[in-house]
Design a protein around this motif. Structure first.
Motif, short mmCIF file in Angstrom:
data_model
loop_
_atom_site.label_atom_id
_atom_site.label_comp_id
_atom_site.label_asym_id
_atom_site.label_seq_id
_atom_site.Cartn_x
_atom_site.Cartn_y
_atom_site.Cartn_z
N VAL A 6 5.31 -46.02 67.10
CA VAL A 6 5.29 -46.14 65.75
C VAL A 6 5.14 -47.60 65.81
O VAL A 6 6.14 -48.49 65.96
CB VAL A 6 6.60 -45.82 65.36
N GLU A 7 3.70 -47.99 65.28
CA GLU A 7 3.79 -49.62 65.37
C GLU A 7 2.76 -49.62 64.43
O GLU A 7 1.54 -49.51 64.30
CB GLU A 7 3.33 -49.92 66.81
N ASP A 8 2.86 -50.91 63.45
CA ASP A 8 1.74 -51.11 62.37
C ASP A 8 0.98 -52.37 62.59
O ASP A 8 -0.08 -52.40 62.08
CB ASP A 8 2.55 -51.31 61.18
N ASP A 9 1.21 -53.05 63.95
CA ASP A 9 0.40 -53.93 64.09
C ASP A 9 -0.84 -53.28 65.05
O ASP A 9 -0.45 -52.94 66.14
CB ASP A 9 1.15 -55.08 65.08
N LEU A 50 9.27 -47.63 69.23
CA LEU A 50 9.48 -47.82 67.86
C LEU A 50 9.49 -49.19 67.63
O LEU A 50 10.68 -49.96 67.84
CB LEU A 50 11.04 -47.05 67.45
N ASP A 51 8.40 -49.59 66.55
CA ASP A 51 8.53 -51.02 66.03
C ASP A 51 9.68 -50.88 64.89
O ASP A 51 9.96 -49.94 64.37
CB ASP A 51 7.11 -51.27 65.56
N LEU A 52 10.27 -52.12 64.59
CA LEU A 52 11.14 -52.11 63.66
C LEU A 52 10.95 -52.48 62.26
O LEU A 52 11.35 -51.88 61.16
CB LEU A 52 12.52 -52.77 64.17
N GLY A 53 9.97 -53.35 62.27
CA GLY A 53 9.33 -53.85 61.04
C GLY A 53 8.13 -53.08 60.60
O GLY A 53 7.07 -53.35 61.09
N LEU A 54 8.47 -51.94 59.81
CA LEU A 54 7.29 -51.02 59.55
C LEU A 54 6.93 -51.26 58.09
O LEU A 54 8.00 -51.61 57.25
CB LEU A 54 7.77 -49.43 59.86
N ALA A 100 11.23 -56.93 73.94
CA ALA A 100 11.19 -58.07 72.91
C ALA A 100 9.54 -58.46 72.82
O ALA A 100 9.01 -58.58 74.05
CB ALA A 100 12.01 -59.37 73.42
N LYS A 101 9.12 -58.41 71.87
CA LYS A 101 7.49 -58.98 71.62
C LYS A 101 7.35 -60.46 71.80
O LYS A 101 8.51 -61.22 71.49
CB LYS A 101 7.00 -58.63 70.19
N PRO A 102 6.52 -61.13 72.42
CA PRO A 102 5.48 -60.42 73.19
C PRO A 102 5.98 -59.86 74.37
O PRO A 102 6.76 -61.08 74.98
CB PRO A 102 4.45 -61.60 73.40
CA CA Z 1 5.71 -54.59 62.63
#
Ligand code: CA
Length: 222
Positions: A6-9, A50-54, A100-102
């Motif tokens: 689940v990732e919007d980038d 799971l990405d947190l900022g969706l 942690a990204k990146p």
């Molecule tokens: Ca995001």
């Protein structure tokens, strides 16, 4: 393994896909929480990234819902480097680990491997039945002492059967692994089962059909 991302980038989603698919995983990617929720309601996954900022909300909400209904699928949260609060909240809500990204792909792969291993309570990465062994982390299968070279879909099928070795692997679960998300033809799975049967000939292993239910991989006496 069957992984839900689940990732919007789109760049990150693509790099996750291209790192994890060649290892024999089926990767489903959703950019919105609502789509992921829908998939999780009628499908089982081995791991969720799971990405947190969706765009339609906070990934932590999705995580909380999952745990509230008793779903223990391992969750690896993807957070910004400085998102310490998010990490703590995520772990408190029942995430299993965070990245942690990146992040480097090597670190990603190692964490995915460790989580899958932990969730299946295996001491090493291999699934085994009789002369057959399969390492989900590398996608390498061996039959006896010899490597068993399989195309990706047959590997996904083999893995699904091995995860349920000794019991019936449900047809829908196997279809999900082999074909991913979406509808498939009624006998598409059968094609891959019969290919795999041919490869297992003479090994003592067989795949029994249970009409309307699924398949069972068995170590039959000679
Ligand atoms: Ca995001």
């Amino acid at each position: 393994m069957r992984l839900l991302v689940v990732e919007d980038d789109p760049l990150i989603a693509r790099s996750l896909d291209s790192a994890l698919t060649p290892l024999g995983n089926t990767v489903e990617i959703f950019s919105r929480g609502a789509e992921a929720r829908a998939a999780l309601r009628h499908d089982a996954f081995d791991l969720i990234l799971l990405d947190l900022g969706l765009p339609d909300g906070d990934g932590l909400g999705l995580l909380a819902e999952l745990r509230e209904r008793g779903d223990t699928t391992p969750v690896l949260i993807l957070t910004a480097r400085d998102g310490v609060d998010d990490r703590v909240r995520g772990l408190d809500l029942g995430a299993d680990d965070y990245l942690a990204k990146p992040f480097s792909l090597a670190e990603l792969e190692a964490r995915v491997r460790a989580l899958l291993r932990r969730s299946q309570q295996r001491s090493d990465n291999r699934l085994r039945l009789g002369p057959l062994a399969f390492d989900p982390a590398t996608g390498a299968a061996t039959l006896g002492e010899a490597p068993l070279e399989l195309p990706r879909r047959e590997l996904c099928l083999l893995e699904g059967l091995l995860l349920h070795a000794g019991s019936i692997a449900p047809r829908e679960m196997l279809e999900g692994r082999v074909f991913g998300f979406g509808a498939v033809g009624s006998n598409a799975l059968e094609v891959y089962v019969s290919r795999l049967r041919k490869r297992l000939q003479g090994s003592g292993l067989r795949i029994r059909t249970f009409r309307g239910l699924g398949y069972r991989l068995e170590d039959a006496p000679p």
